[in-house]
Design an enzyme around this catalytic site. Structure first.
Site, PDB file in Angstrom:
ATOM      1  N   ASP A  36       0.914  -1.402   0.088  1.00 42.52           N
ATOM      2  CA  ASP A  36      -0.024   0.018   0.072  1.00 42.52           C
ATOM      3  C   ASP A  36       0.899   1.238  -0.053  1.00 42.52           C
ATOM      4  O   ASP A  36       1.538   1.488   1.013  1.00 42.52           O
ATOM      5  CB  ASP A  36      -0.974  -0.153   1.268  1.00 42.52           C
ATOM      6  CG  ASP A  36      -2.035   1.083   1.119  1.00 42.52           C
ATOM      7  OD1 ASP A  36      -1.434   2.335   0.583  1.00 42.52           O
ATOM      8  OD2 ASP A  36      -2.986   0.956   1.807  1.00 42.52           O
ATOM      9  N   ASN A  80       2.675   5.078 -11.554  1.00 42.31           N
ATOM     10  CA  ASN A  80       1.295   5.079 -12.268  1.00 42.31           C
ATOM     11  C   ASN A  80       0.162   4.837 -11.338  1.00 42.31           C
ATOM     12  O   ASN A  80      -0.891   5.237 -11.640  1.00 42.31           O
ATOM     13  CB  ASN A  80       1.384   3.698 -13.165  1.00 42.31           C
ATOM     14  CG  ASN A  80       0.068   3.335 -13.648  1.00 42.31           C
ATOM     15  OD1 ASN A  80      -0.287   3.997 -14.586  1.00 42.31           O
ATOM     16  ND2 ASN A  80      -0.572   2.167 -13.140  1.00 42.31           N
ATOM     17  N   TYR A 125      -8.284  15.451  -7.453  1.00 40.21           N
ATOM     18  CA  TYR A 125      -7.391  14.690  -8.565  1.00 40.21           C
ATOM     19  C   TYR A 125      -6.823  15.510  -9.450  1.00 40.21           C
ATOM     20  O   TYR A 125      -5.368  15.267  -9.264  1.00 40.21           O
ATOM     21  CB  TYR A 125      -8.423  13.900  -9.557  1.00 40.21           C
ATOM     22  CG  TYR A 125      -7.936  13.167 -10.405  1.00 40.21           C
ATOM     23  CD1 TYR A 125      -7.248  11.748 -10.192  1.00 40.21           C
ATOM     24  CD2 TYR A 125      -7.763  13.313 -11.531  1.00 40.21           C
ATOM     25  CE1 TYR A 125      -6.650  11.114 -10.967  1.00 40.21           C
ATOM     26  CE2 TYR A 125      -7.285  12.741 -12.757  1.00 40.21           C
ATOM     27  CZ  TYR A 125      -6.764  11.534 -12.481  1.00 40.21           C
ATOM     28  OH  TYR A 125      -6.147  10.675 -13.294  1.00 40.21           O
ATOM     29  N   LYS A 132      -2.510  16.080  -9.336  1.00 38.45           N
ATOM     30  CA  LYS A 132      -1.652  15.845 -10.467  1.00 38.45           C
ATOM     31  C   LYS A 132      -0.914  17.051 -10.962  1.00 38.45           C
ATOM     32  O   LYS A 132       0.148  16.857 -11.182  1.00 38.45           O
ATOM     33  CB  LYS A 132      -2.630  15.601 -11.676  1.00 38.45           C
ATOM     34  CG  LYS A 132      -3.268  14.079 -11.557  1.00 38.45           C
ATOM     35  CD  LYS A 132      -2.316  12.915 -11.543  1.00 38.45           C
ATOM     36  CE  LYS A 132      -3.117  11.499 -11.796  1.00 38.45           C
ATOM     37  NZ  LYS A 132      -2.400  10.490 -11.757  1.00 38.45           N
TER      38      LYS A 132
END
Ligand SMILES: NC(=O)c1ccc[n+]([C@@H]2O[C@H](COP(=O)([O-])OP(=O)(O)OC[C@H]3O[C@@H](n4cnc5c(N)ncnc54)[C@H](OP(=O)(O)O)[C@@H]3O)[C@@H](O)[C@H]2O)c1
Length: 244
Positions: free
Chosen positions: A59, A82, A148, A152
């Site tokens: 994890d 990724n 999100y 990023k």
């Protein structure tokens, strides 16, 4: 032209859709792939068997598990960050804990793992390549994706800052920003989104996990030896115009 024989590549989230495509493209280029997973043991194991690689579990939001994983895997020449989570929630309804969960998985985990991998490369005086899978949303947020997209965007800057600090050590850092990448069943699950993407993308199709993998292989290869601190959009041309 690209032969990565002798290179060890750690791909995180390789039991998922895009991670598997990235792992397959590295294996096709001759690299030795370590396929990381958290819950997707079956998919990661099948993938490793298919491409002749190995698997490792962690994890990534738990620094102790990340440390143990890097200890177990040993030095890698290429790291592909990724793994990530995505959720859709309007900002006014987003709880602090949900915001933190997304940042833990999509940004803090990238920092922890990258630091552990880079420390080993530096200790051994070896060059390396670190690639982070970002998103076109790092530049162009969609409604409901604030956490999100913010994570990023921060990851893109982490990449540039790392490139600045470690270029002299021969360690390169780049991001790949995919657009809408297809997965089995997507036409049935979200026909409206697929139709909008087709209409907006100059190259007129969804991306594939292998499209993302090809970009990663290029960036990890000697063909990209003078490229660092960059963000490569793999989006069928969608970001040539402001929205889709
Ligand atoms: N799909 C798209 O259209 C798209 C577009 C732009 C960017 N991206 C980016 O591409 C990457 C891959 O996305 P995907 O669509 O392939 O998603 P996916 O199929 O859900 O795969 C993501 C993987 O990340 C792993 N993961 C998540 N949280 C983790 C944690 N705390 N520790 C360890 N592993 C964790 C999961 O592993 P387990 O299943 O083993 O738990 C999962 O399989 C992500 O960075 C995503 O943001 C995707």
């Amino acid at each position: 032209m690209i032969n990565l024989k002798g290179q060890r590549v750690l791909v995180t989230g390789a039991g998922g859709n895009i991670g598997a495509g990235i792992a397959r493209r590295f294996a096709a280029a001759g690299a030795e792939v370590v396929a990381h997973y958290r819950h997707s043991a079956e998919a990661a194991t099948a993938l490793a068997e298919e491409i002749g690689g190995s698997t490792v579990r962690a994890d990534l939001t738990d620094p102790a598990q990340v440390e143990a994983m890097v200890e177990r895997v040993g030095t890698v020449d290429v790291l592909v960050n990724n793994a990530a989570v995505q959720s859709v929630c309007p900002l006014r309804e987003l709880s602090t804990s949900e915001w933190r969960e997304i940042f833990d998985a999509n940004l803090h985990a990238v920092f922890t793992l990258t630091q552990a991998v880079v420390r080993r490369l530096l200790d051994e005086g070896r060059p390396g390549s670190v690639i982070a899978i970002s998103s076109i949303e790092g530049d162009q947020p969609a409604a409901g994706h604030a956490a999100y997209a913010s994570a990023k965007a921060a990851m893109n800057m982490h990449t540039r800052a790392s490139a600045l600090e470690y270029g002299r050590d021969g360690i390169r850092f780049n991001t790949v920003s995919p657009g809408f990448i297809g997965r089995p069943g997507i036409d049935e699950h979200w026909p409206e989104g697929v139709a909008r993407w087709h209409a907006a993308a100059p190259l007129h199709r969804l991306g594939t996990p292998e499209d993302v993998g090809n970009a990663c292989v290029f960036l990890a290869s000697p063909l990209a030896e003078w490229i660092t601190g960059q963000n490569l959009a793999v989006d069928g041309g969608v970001s040539t115009h402001p929205t889709w």
